[in-house]
Design a protein around this motif. Sequence first.
Motif, PDB file in Angstrom:
ATOM      1  N   CYS A  54       0.697  -1.147   0.082  1.00 48.36           N
ATOM      2  CA  CYS A  54       0.048   0.090  -0.022  1.00 48.36           C
ATOM      3  C   CYS A  54       0.812   1.328  -0.001  1.00 48.36           C
ATOM      4  N   PRO A  55       0.638   2.212  -0.837  1.00 47.80           N
ATOM      5  CA  PRO A  55       1.411   3.421  -1.064  1.00 47.80           C
ATOM      6  C   PRO A  55       1.021   4.779  -0.556  1.00 47.80           C
ATOM      7  N   SER A  56      -0.288   4.546   0.292  1.00 43.63           N
ATOM      8  CA  SER A  56      -0.602   5.707   0.863  1.00 43.63           C
ATOM      9  C   SER A  56       0.097   6.682   1.742  1.00 43.63           C
ATOM     10  N   ASP A  57      -0.101   7.825   1.759  1.00 44.33           N
ATOM     11  CA  ASP A  57       0.947   8.737   2.911  1.00 44.33           C
ATOM     12  C   ASP A  57       0.740   8.194   4.141  1.00 44.33           C
ATOM     13  N   ARG A  58      -0.577   8.154   4.636  1.00 44.81           N
ATOM     14  CA  ARG A  58      -0.810   7.845   6.130  1.00 44.81           C
ATOM     15  C   ARG A  58      -0.225   6.478   6.490  1.00 44.81           C
ATOM     16  N   VAL A  59       0.203   5.582   5.273  1.00 43.17           N
ATOM     17  CA  VAL A  59       0.566   4.245   5.853  1.00 43.17           C
ATOM     18  C   VAL A  59       2.198   4.428   5.642  1.00 43.17           C
ATOM     19  N   GLN A  60       2.742   5.398   4.893  1.00 40.74           N
ATOM     20  CA  GLN A  60       3.986   5.704   4.903  1.00 40.74           C
ATOM     21  C   GLN A  60       4.560   6.221   5.992  1.00 40.74           C
ATOM     22  N   LYS A  61       3.786   7.072   6.729  1.00 39.38           N
ATOM     23  CA  LYS A  61       3.972   7.565   8.039  1.00 39.38           C
ATOM     24  C   LYS A  61       4.428   6.661   8.893  1.00 39.38           C
ATOM     25  N   GLY A  62       3.369   5.572   9.005  1.00 41.31           N
ATOM     26  CA  GLY A  62       3.512   4.573   9.972  1.00 41.31           C
ATOM     27  C   GLY A  62       4.561   3.505   9.495  1.00 41.31           C
ATOM     28  N   ARG A  63       5.329   3.761   8.449  1.00 39.10           N
ATOM     29  CA  ARG A  63       6.317   3.035   8.189  1.00 39.10           C
ATOM     30  C   ARG A  63       5.827   1.588   7.789  1.00 39.10           C
ATOM     31  N   PHE A  64       4.881   1.472   6.889  1.00 45.18           N
ATOM     32  CA  PHE A  64       4.432   0.073   6.644  1.00 45.18           C
ATOM     33  C   PHE A  64       3.737   0.145   5.111  1.00 45.18           C
ATOM     34  N   GLY A  65       3.359  -0.866   4.596  1.00 42.33           N
ATOM     35  CA  GLY A  65       2.753  -0.949   3.291  1.00 42.33           C
ATOM     36  C   GLY A  65       4.180  -0.843   2.373  1.00 42.33           C
ATOM     37  N   ALA A  66       3.991  -0.202   1.248  1.00 40.52           N
ATOM     38  CA  ALA A  66       4.853  -0.535   0.115  1.00 40.52           C
ATOM     39  C   ALA A  66       6.218   0.101   0.439  1.00 40.52           C
ATOM     40  N   CYS A  67       6.420   1.020   1.411  1.00 37.40           N
ATOM     41  CA  CYS A  67       7.795   1.582   1.710  1.00 37.40           C
ATOM     42  C   CYS A  67       8.677   0.391   2.328  1.00 37.40           C
ATOM     43  N   LEU A  68       7.955  -0.646   3.023  1.00 38.63           N
ATOM     44  CA  LEU A  68       8.782  -1.815   3.579  1.00 38.63           C
ATOM     45  C   LEU A  68       9.532  -2.515   2.393  1.00 38.63           C
ATOM     46  N   MET A  69       9.336  -2.085   1.084  1.00 39.06           N
ATOM     47  CA  MET A  69       9.822  -3.041  -0.131  1.00 39.06           C
ATOM     48  C   MET A  69      11.467  -2.482  -0.024  1.00 39.06           C
ATOM     49  N   LYS A  70      11.697  -1.533   0.642  1.00 43.23           N
ATOM     50  CA  LYS A  70      12.964  -0.778   0.670  1.00 43.23           C
ATOM     51  C   LYS A  70      13.748  -1.496   1.867  1.00 43.23           C
ATOM     52  N   GLU A  71      12.735  -2.190   2.717  1.00 44.83           N
ATOM     53  CA  GLU A  71      13.557  -2.436   3.935  1.00 44.83           C
ATOM     54  C   GLU A  71      13.309  -4.189   4.105  1.00 44.83           C
ATOM     55  N   PRO A  72      14.085  -4.882   3.262  1.00 45.91           N
ATOM     56  CA  PRO A  72      13.630  -6.617   3.372  1.00 45.91           C
ATOM     57  C   PRO A  72      13.877  -7.222   4.567  1.00 45.91           C
ATOM     58  N   GLU A  73      15.064  -6.475   5.321  1.00 41.49           N
ATOM     59  CA  GLU A  73      15.601  -7.095   6.523  1.00 41.49           C
ATOM     60  C   GLU A  73      14.418  -6.923   7.570  1.00 41.49           C
ATOM     61  N   LEU A  74      13.995  -5.800   7.593  1.00 38.33           N
ATOM     62  CA  LEU A  74      12.771  -5.468   8.711  1.00 38.33           C
ATOM     63  C   LEU A  74      11.470  -6.398   8.214  1.00 38.33           C
ATOM     64  N   VAL A  75      11.364  -6.565   7.005  1.00 43.61           N
ATOM     65  CA  VAL A  75      10.144  -7.614   6.738  1.00 43.61           C
ATOM     66  C   VAL A  75      10.255  -8.853   7.221  1.00 43.61           C
ATOM     67  N   ALA A  76      11.684  -9.463   6.870  1.00 46.79           N
ATOM     68  CA  ALA A  76      11.919 -10.711   7.438  1.00 46.79           C
ATOM     69  C   ALA A  76      11.805 -10.868   8.702  1.00 46.79           C
TER      70      ALA A  76
END
Length: 321
Positions: free
Chosen positions: A94-116
Motif C-alpha cells: 500500500c502506497p498511501s501517505d498515511r501508511v508511509q508515516k507509519g512506516r508500513f505498506g509499500a515502503c517496506l519493500m526498501k527494508e527487506p530485513e525488517l520485513v523478514a
Amino acid sequence: MSHSHKLAVAPMLDWTDRHCRYFHRLISDQVLLYTEMVTAPAILLGDRDKYIGFSNKEHPVAIQLGGSNSKELASCARIAEDYGYDEVNLNVGCPSDRVQKGRFGACLMKEPELVAECITAMQQVVNIPVTVKSRIGVDDQESYEAFDHFIQTVRQTGCDTFIIHARKAYLKGLSPKQNRHIPPLQYHFPYRLKKDHPELKVMINGGVNTVEEAQKHWQHCDGVMIGRAFWNAPWLIREMHDAAGFKNMNSGRDDVLKAYLDYCRLQINEGNSLHWLIRPILGLYHGMKGNKKFKSYLVTEAPRRKTDVSVLNEARTFVQP
Ligand SMILES: Cc1cc2nc3c(=O)[nH]c(=O)nc-3n(C[C@H](O)[C@H](O)[C@H](O)COP(=O)(O)O)c2cc1C
C-alpha cells in the motif's frame, strides 16, 4: 487448515468487509478471501470484534495486517489465529501517505530485513501460514534483481507464499488510486520468480479481468488474486471458480441473493443497516439487462428503509430473466 492459493479476492479497504466476504463465499466455496488491511494498533487498542470479527462461514479467510513493529505484529498474528483466521498476510504494497508515516505498506519493500524480522516474529507464535503481499518495486527500484533480493531475503524466514501486485509503487506524486493504474503492469516479474524458484507459491495480482487472462497466469504461476473486477462483477468469481476446476456449485445468482437476504435479516437483528449490507451485491447481475436499475433501486431504497430486507427482492424485479 490448508487452503488453495489458486484464486483469491484481493484485500480492499472499505470494500472487503465481513459482509462482502460472506457474500463472496456464497458465490464460491473455494475462493480464498482476505480481510481489508487492519493495522496492528487497531487490533491491539481498538474495538477488536469490530475490526476483525468474522463469520465462521467465511473460511478459508486470511487476515491482512499493516505494520512494521515485529512485536506488535506477532501479538496480532496470535490474536488472529485465536480468532480462527486461516492465514496471516503482511501488507507490503500500500502506497498511501498515511501508511508511509507509519512506516508500513509499500515502503517496506526498501527494508527487506525488517520485513523478514516481522515475518519471523509472527511465524514464531502461530501455526497458520504467514504470507506477504508486495509490489514489484518502489520508486527507483526498477530491476528484477532488486525485487528478487527482497523476495529472497524474506523467504529465508521460511515464508513461501508471495502475492505480487505486478506494478511498482510510487511513494510520492501519485494517489493510491492512481497507483493502481500507473505505472504499467509487468507480469514477467512474478513469472520469472516462479520459474527461478518453483518451490515458492506465487500469486499474481493486478489488472486481471477475464477468465482467459486468469488461465494464462495459471500457466505461469500458482494463482491469481483479483480485486476491482470482482467488486464490479461478483459473479465473475463463480466463472473463475469453474475455470479453476473447483467442484461445481449448483446455485445461481438468485439463490445467492436469497441466501444473502437471510444473512441481511440476521445482521439487521444485530443492529446493522441495510445501507451498508447492500454494497457488495450491487454488481451481482452485472452484464444482465436491468442491473443498472437493480443497483440504483438498492442505492436509493436501502438508506431509507434501513431494516427492510424486502428491498432486495423488489430490486430483483428489475432484472430480466
Ligand atoms: C478500494 C481498494 C482498496 C484497497 N485496499 C487494499 C488493502 O487494504 N490492502 C492491500 O494489500 N491492497 C489493497 N488494495 C489493492 C488491491 O488489493 C489490489 O492489489 C489492486 O487493486 C490490484 O488488483 P486489481 O487490479 O485486481 O484490482 C485496494 C484496492 C482498492 C481498489
